[in-house]
Design an enzyme around this catalytic site. Structure first.
Site, PDB file in Angstrom:
ATOM      1  N   ASP A 183       0.950  -1.294   0.050  1.00  0.00           N
ATOM      2  CA  ASP A 183       0.199  -0.119   0.093  1.00  0.00           C
ATOM      3  C   ASP A 183       0.928   1.434  -0.258  1.00  0.00           C
ATOM      4  O   ASP A 183       2.173   0.982   0.138  1.00  0.00           O
ATOM      5  CB  ASP A 183      -0.939  -0.200   1.228  1.00  0.00           C
ATOM      6  CG  ASP A 183      -0.486   0.175   2.687  1.00  0.00           C
ATOM      7  OD1 ASP A 183       0.923  -0.053   2.781  1.00  0.00           O
ATOM      8  OD2 ASP A 183      -1.131   0.716   3.552  1.00  0.00           O
ATOM      9  N   TYR A 195       2.866   4.680   0.647  1.00  0.00           N
ATOM     10  CA  TYR A 195       3.666   5.432   1.845  1.00  0.00           C
ATOM     11  C   TYR A 195       2.614   6.257   2.592  1.00  0.00           C
ATOM     12  O   TYR A 195       1.661   6.904   1.815  1.00  0.00           O
ATOM     13  CB  TYR A 195       4.689   6.366   1.294  1.00  0.00           C
ATOM     14  CG  TYR A 195       5.884   5.351   0.782  1.00  0.00           C
ATOM     15  CD1 TYR A 195       6.455   4.663   1.562  1.00  0.00           C
ATOM     16  CD2 TYR A 195       6.393   5.820  -0.459  1.00  0.00           C
ATOM     17  CE1 TYR A 195       7.758   3.895   0.928  1.00  0.00           C
ATOM     18  CE2 TYR A 195       7.321   5.046  -1.064  1.00  0.00           C
ATOM     19  CZ  TYR A 195       8.220   4.102  -0.338  1.00  0.00           C
ATOM     20  OH  TYR A 195       9.240   3.379  -0.976  1.00  0.00           O
ATOM     21  N   PHE A 246       6.846   1.991  -4.151  1.00  0.00           N
ATOM     22  CA  PHE A 246       8.205   2.152  -3.692  1.00  0.00           C
ATOM     23  C   PHE A 246       8.773   3.596  -4.109  1.00  0.00           C
ATOM     24  O   PHE A 246       9.680   4.111  -3.491  1.00  0.00           O
ATOM     25  CB  PHE A 246       9.074   1.111  -4.431  1.00  0.00           C
ATOM     26  CG  PHE A 246       9.067  -0.471  -3.979  1.00  0.00           C
ATOM     27  CD1 PHE A 246       9.408  -0.486  -2.516  1.00  0.00           C
ATOM     28  CD2 PHE A 246       8.256  -1.168  -4.751  1.00  0.00           C
ATOM     29  CE1 PHE A 246       8.953  -2.017  -2.182  1.00  0.00           C
ATOM     30  CE2 PHE A 246       8.124  -2.529  -4.158  1.00  0.00           C
ATOM     31  CZ  PHE A 246       8.247  -2.838  -2.890  1.00  0.00           C
ATOM     32  N   HIS A 289      11.167  -9.357   0.346  1.00  0.00           N
ATOM     33  CA  HIS A 289      10.837  -7.884   0.258  1.00  0.00           C
ATOM     34  C   HIS A 289      12.361  -7.105   0.700  1.00  0.00           C
ATOM     35  O   HIS A 289      13.036  -7.629   1.502  1.00  0.00           O
ATOM     36  CB  HIS A 289       9.708  -7.399   1.439  1.00  0.00           C
ATOM     37  CG  HIS A 289       9.295  -6.438   1.132  1.00  0.00           C
ATOM     38  ND1 HIS A 289       9.681  -4.994   1.648  1.00  0.00           N
ATOM     39  CD2 HIS A 289       8.084  -5.989   0.460  1.00  0.00           C
ATOM     40  CE1 HIS A 289       8.947  -4.113   1.244  1.00  0.00           C
ATOM     41  NE2 HIS A 289       7.914  -4.455   0.512  1.00  0.00           N
TER      42      HIS A 289
END
Length: 225
Positions: free
Chosen positions: A64, A66, A77, A186
């Site tokens: 989701d 920031y 990202f 991740h």
């Protein structure tokens, strides 16, 4: 919410008339009225606007947006220029440098990837300020699953880069044998050392694209002066 346009509007048209999307639209509209939500409402679909369906070469899935001020702008990202580079992106840049020798840029604004065909899609497209995953389970996952399914249907080789378990849960949707699926932990500081570093996703993606007659991605992010 800003409307979808072009190939994505045509591909996802059926979703807009479904009951889940009606509820999602009303929920999100109310959230923007009563509090602070990221990204701004006109940036929710940035990933789709910058990377039309017929131009997608690579898919990178995030979770989701920031949730702090000035960061999210609709690409997973990525953060806006002049915003500190988040820890996960620091690690992505380190792997990019180790993999391809790319210079680490002075910002975290990843639009140059999106404009080349890298669909940088979060599975949830909005979030309350300072409350990560606060809009999980309200309908976004169904909508982004529909988008992933449309990419899977494309009759050309596409690379899916799945970092972390939530992204890797989408692998079962990726049934087209023309595509390449790359999986790794991740890039978060909590998990990057468990196999993200050294996974070489950028060179592997380009090798696959070139092998299949497609232009590779120029992964070098130019500096912003």
């Amino acid at each position: 919410m800003a409307a979808l346009t072009g190939t994505w509007e045509k591909a996802l048209q059926e979703e807009f008339s479904k009951e889940y999307y009606r509820k999602l639209f009303l929920f999100v509209r109310e959230e923007y009225k009563k509090g602070i939500v990221y990204p701004s409402s006109d940036e929710i679909f940035t990933a789709f606007h910058l990377t039309p369906l017929d131009k997608v070469k690579v898919v990178i899935l995030g979770q989701d947006p920031y949730h702090n001020a000035g960061q999210a702008h609709g690409l997973c990202f990525s953060v806006k220029p002049q915003v500190d580079i988040p820890p996960s992106l620091v690690n992505i840049y380190q792997e990019l440098h180790d993999d391809l020798g790319c210079k680490i840029p002075n910002h975290g604004y990843l639009t140059s990837w999106a404009e080349q065909g890298v669909l940088m899609l979060n599975t949830v497209l909005t979030v309350q300020a300072h409350k990560p995953m606060s809009h999980r389970g309200v309908g976004w996952e169904e909508f982004t699953n529909a988008a992933i399914a449309k990419v899977n249907e494309q009759d050309r080789p596409i690379v899916f880069i799945l970092w972390g378990k939530p992204a890797q849960e989408k692998e079962k949707m990726l049934t087209n044998p023309k595509h390449l699926v790359l999986k790794a932990p991740h890039p978060s500081p909590l998990s990057a050392y468990r196999g993200f570093f050294g996974s070489r996703p950028f060179s592997k993606a380009n090798d696959f694209l070139v092998k299949n007659g497609a232009e590779p991605i120029d992964w070098q992010i130019p500096d912003i002066n």
